[in-house]
Design a protein around this motif. Sequence first.
Motif, PDB file in Angstrom:
ATOM      1  N   LEU A  87       0.829  -1.202   0.000  1.00  0.00           N
ATOM      2  CA  LEU A  87       0.000   0.000   0.000  1.00  0.00           C
ATOM      3  C   LEU A  87       0.864   1.252   0.000  1.00  0.00           C
ATOM      4  O   LEU A  87       0.578   2.214  -0.711  1.00  0.00           O
ATOM      5  CB  LEU A  87      -0.933   0.021   1.214  1.00  0.00           C
ATOM      6  N   GLY A  88       1.917   1.236   0.784  1.00  0.00           N
ATOM      7  CA  GLY A  88       2.822   2.377   0.826  1.00  0.00           C
ATOM      8  C   GLY A  88       3.501   2.599  -0.515  1.00  0.00           C
ATOM      9  O   GLY A  88       3.619   3.732  -0.989  1.00  0.00           O
ATOM     10  N   SER A  89       3.914   1.527  -1.149  1.00  0.00           N
ATOM     11  CA  SER A  89       4.563   1.632  -2.459  1.00  0.00           C
ATOM     12  C   SER A  89       3.590   2.170  -3.500  1.00  0.00           C
ATOM     13  O   SER A  89       3.959   2.987  -4.341  1.00  0.00           O
ATOM     14  CB  SER A  89       5.088   0.266  -2.906  1.00  0.00           C
ATOM     15  N   GLU A  90       2.361   1.714  -3.442  1.00  0.00           N
ATOM     16  CA  GLU A  90       1.348   2.182  -4.391  1.00  0.00           C
ATOM     17  C   GLU A  90       1.083   3.671  -4.187  1.00  0.00           C
ATOM     18  O   GLU A  90       0.948   4.423  -5.152  1.00  0.00           O
ATOM     19  CB  GLU A  90       0.056   1.378  -4.218  1.00  0.00           C
ATOM     20  N   HIS A  91       1.031   4.096  -2.946  1.00  0.00           N
ATOM     21  CA  HIS A  91       0.810   5.515  -2.656  1.00  0.00           C
ATOM     22  C   HIS A  91       1.957   6.360  -3.227  1.00  0.00           C
ATOM     23  O   HIS A  91       1.718   7.394  -3.859  1.00  0.00           O
ATOM     24  CB  HIS A  91       0.685   5.735  -1.148  1.00  0.00           C
ATOM     25  N   LYS A  92       3.182   5.911  -3.010  1.00  0.00           N
ATOM     26  CA  LYS A  92       4.342   6.649  -3.541  1.00  0.00           C
ATOM     27  C   LYS A  92       4.314   6.701  -5.061  1.00  0.00           C
ATOM     28  O   LYS A  92       4.602   7.733  -5.657  1.00  0.00           O
ATOM     29  CB  LYS A  92       5.648   5.997  -3.075  1.00  0.00           C
ATOM     30  N   ARG A  93       3.945   5.587  -5.694  1.00  0.00           N
ATOM     31  CA  ARG A  93       3.895   5.543  -7.154  1.00  0.00           C
ATOM     32  C   ARG A  93       2.845   6.511  -7.686  1.00  0.00           C
ATOM     33  O   ARG A  93       3.098   7.270  -8.618  1.00  0.00           O
ATOM     34  CB  ARG A  93       3.584   4.128  -7.643  1.00  0.00           C
ATOM     35  N   ARG A  94       1.677   6.508  -7.068  1.00  0.00           N
ATOM     36  CA  ARG A  94       0.615   7.418  -7.516  1.00  0.00           C
ATOM     37  C   ARG A  94       1.019   8.873  -7.313  1.00  0.00           C
ATOM     38  O   ARG A  94       0.741   9.724  -8.152  1.00  0.00           O
ATOM     39  CB  ARG A  94      -0.683   7.127  -6.771  1.00  0.00           C
ATOM     40  N   TYR A  95       1.658   9.152  -6.193  1.00  0.00           N
ATOM     41  CA  TYR A  95       2.110  10.514  -5.922  1.00  0.00           C
ATOM     42  C   TYR A  95       3.096  10.968  -7.001  1.00  0.00           C
ATOM     43  O   TYR A  95       2.978  12.067  -7.540  1.00  0.00           O
ATOM     44  CB  TYR A  95       2.758  10.588  -4.539  1.00  0.00           C
ATOM     45  N   MET A  96       4.049  10.115  -7.322  1.00  0.00           N
ATOM     46  CA  MET A  96       5.043  10.478  -8.338  1.00  0.00           C
ATOM     47  C   MET A  96       4.384  10.633  -9.708  1.00  0.00           C
ATOM     48  O   MET A  96       4.743  11.530 -10.471  1.00  0.00           O
ATOM     49  CB  MET A  96       6.162   9.436  -8.397  1.00  0.00           C
ATOM     50  N   ILE A 112       4.680  14.063 -11.837  1.00  0.00           N
ATOM     51  CA  ILE A 112       5.206  14.061 -13.210  1.00  0.00           C
ATOM     52  C   ILE A 112       4.179  14.675 -14.159  1.00  0.00           C
ATOM     53  O   ILE A 112       4.523  15.464 -15.043  1.00  0.00           O
ATOM     54  CB  ILE A 112       5.589  12.625 -13.634  1.00  0.00           C
ATOM     55  N   GLU A 113       2.923  14.324 -13.954  1.00  0.00           N
ATOM     56  CA  GLU A 113       1.866  14.885 -14.793  1.00  0.00           C
ATOM     57  C   GLU A 113       1.805  16.409 -14.632  1.00  0.00           C
ATOM     58  O   GLU A 113       1.644  17.138 -15.615  1.00  0.00           O
ATOM     59  CB  GLU A 113       0.523  14.262 -14.419  1.00  0.00           C
ATOM     60  N   LYS A 114       1.962  16.898 -13.409  1.00  0.00           N
ATOM     61  CA  LYS A 114       1.971  18.345 -13.170  1.00  0.00           C
ATOM     62  C   LYS A 114       3.117  19.011 -13.926  1.00  0.00           C
ATOM     63  O   LYS A 114       2.950  20.076 -14.512  1.00  0.00           O
ATOM     64  CB  LYS A 114       2.112  18.649 -11.675  1.00  0.00           C
ATOM     65  N   ILE A 115       4.269  18.380 -13.906  1.00  0.00           N
ATOM     66  CA  ILE A 115       5.440  18.935 -14.596  1.00  0.00           C
ATOM     67  C   ILE A 115       5.178  19.021 -16.098  1.00  0.00           C
ATOM     68  O   ILE A 115       5.473  20.035 -16.733  1.00  0.00           O
ATOM     69  CB  ILE A 115       6.699  18.091 -14.296  1.00  0.00           C
ATOM     70  N   PHE A 116       4.607  17.952 -16.664  1.00  0.00           N
ATOM     71  CA  PHE A 116       4.326  17.964 -18.099  1.00  0.00           C
ATOM     72  C   PHE A 116       3.276  19.009 -18.458  1.00  0.00           C
ATOM     73  O   PHE A 116       3.389  19.690 -19.473  1.00  0.00           O
ATOM     74  CB  PHE A 116       3.884  16.584 -18.586  1.00  0.00           C
ATOM     75  N   LYS A 117       2.258  19.148 -17.618  1.00  0.00           N
ATOM     76  CA  LYS A 117       1.228  20.157 -17.879  1.00  0.00           C
ATOM     77  C   LYS A 117       1.835  21.552 -17.810  1.00  0.00           C
ATOM     78  O   LYS A 117       1.525  22.412 -18.623  1.00  0.00           O
ATOM     79  CB  LYS A 117       0.081  20.027 -16.879  1.00  0.00           C
ATOM     80  N   LYS A 118       2.698  21.764 -16.836  1.00  0.00           N
ATOM     81  CA  LYS A 118       3.354  23.062 -16.691  1.00  0.00           C
ATOM     82  C   LYS A 118       4.234  23.331 -17.912  1.00  0.00           C
ATOM     83  O   LYS A 118       4.263  24.442 -18.437  1.00  0.00           O
ATOM     84  CB  LYS A 118       4.195  23.091 -15.416  1.00  0.00           C
ATOM     85  N   GLY A 119       4.932  22.317 -18.386  1.00  0.00           N
ATOM     86  CA  GLY A 119       5.790  22.462 -19.555  1.00  0.00           C
ATOM     87  C   GLY A 119       4.994  22.814 -20.801  1.00  0.00           C
ATOM     88  O   GLY A 119       5.421  23.621 -21.623  1.00  0.00           O
ATOM     89  N   LYS A 120       3.824  22.234 -20.951  1.00  0.00           N
ATOM     90  CA  LYS A 120       2.982  22.531 -22.113  1.00  0.00           C
ATOM     91  C   LYS A 120       2.466  23.964 -22.054  1.00  0.00           C
ATOM     92  O   LYS A 120       2.374  24.632 -23.066  1.00  0.00           O
ATOM     93  CB  LYS A 120       1.815  21.549 -22.189  1.00  0.00           C
ATOM     94  N   LYS A 121       2.145  24.449 -20.855  1.00  0.00           N
ATOM     95  CA  LYS A 121       1.681  25.828 -20.710  1.00  0.00           C
ATOM     96  C   LYS A 121       2.795  26.801 -21.068  1.00  0.00           C
ATOM     97  O   LYS A 121       2.560  27.828 -21.685  1.00  0.00           O
ATOM     98  CB  LYS A 121       1.215  26.096 -19.277  1.00  0.00           C
ATOM     99  N   ASP A 122       4.018  26.477 -20.678  1.00  0.00           N
ATOM    100  CA  ASP A 122       5.160  27.345 -20.959  1.00  0.00           C
ATOM    101  C   ASP A 122       5.458  27.415 -22.455  1.00  0.00           C
ATOM    102  O   ASP A 122       5.971  28.412 -22.948  1.00  0.00           O
ATOM    103  CB  ASP A 122       6.409  26.859 -20.210  1.00  0.00           C
ATOM    104  N   GLU A 123       5.138  26.350 -23.183  1.00  0.00           N
ATOM    105  CA  GLU A 123       5.397  26.315 -24.622  1.00  0.00           C
ATOM    106  C   GLU A 123       4.451  27.231 -25.388  1.00  0.00           C
ATOM    107  O   GLU A 123       4.763  27.677 -26.470  1.00  0.00           O
ATOM    108  CB  GLU A 123       5.258  24.885 -25.151  1.00  0.00           C
ATOM    109  N   ARG A 124       3.302  27.502 -24.846  1.00  0.00           N
ATOM    110  CA  ARG A 124       2.295  28.315 -25.552  1.00  0.00           C
ATOM    111  C   ARG A 124       2.663  29.751 -25.594  1.00  0.00           C
ATOM    112  O   ARG A 124       3.348  30.436 -25.175  1.00  0.00           O
ATOM    113  CB  ARG A 124       0.936  28.185 -24.869  1.00  0.00           C
TER     114      ARG A 124
END
Length: 59
Positions: free
Chosen positions: A34-43, A47-59
């Motif tokens: 359960l702890g490992s799954e929580h860490k994986r989901r958090y990461m 990562i998704e936040k970083i990619f979304k932020k990167g796409k906004k910066d490209e515009r």
Amino acid sequence: MNFIESFDMDDEEKEKLLEKLASQQLRADYRKALGSEHKRRYMDMEIEKIFKKGKKDER
């Protein structure tokens, strides 16, 4: 119970002890998973936040 006392146990007592140990190990493994799954989901979310932020910066 120490090592020497374990030799004095009958088969039924040994079986109960093994069942108890197996149950404890299963619970420990489950909590670890359960702890490992929580860490994986958090990461994944981070990562998704970083990619979304990167796409906004490209515009």
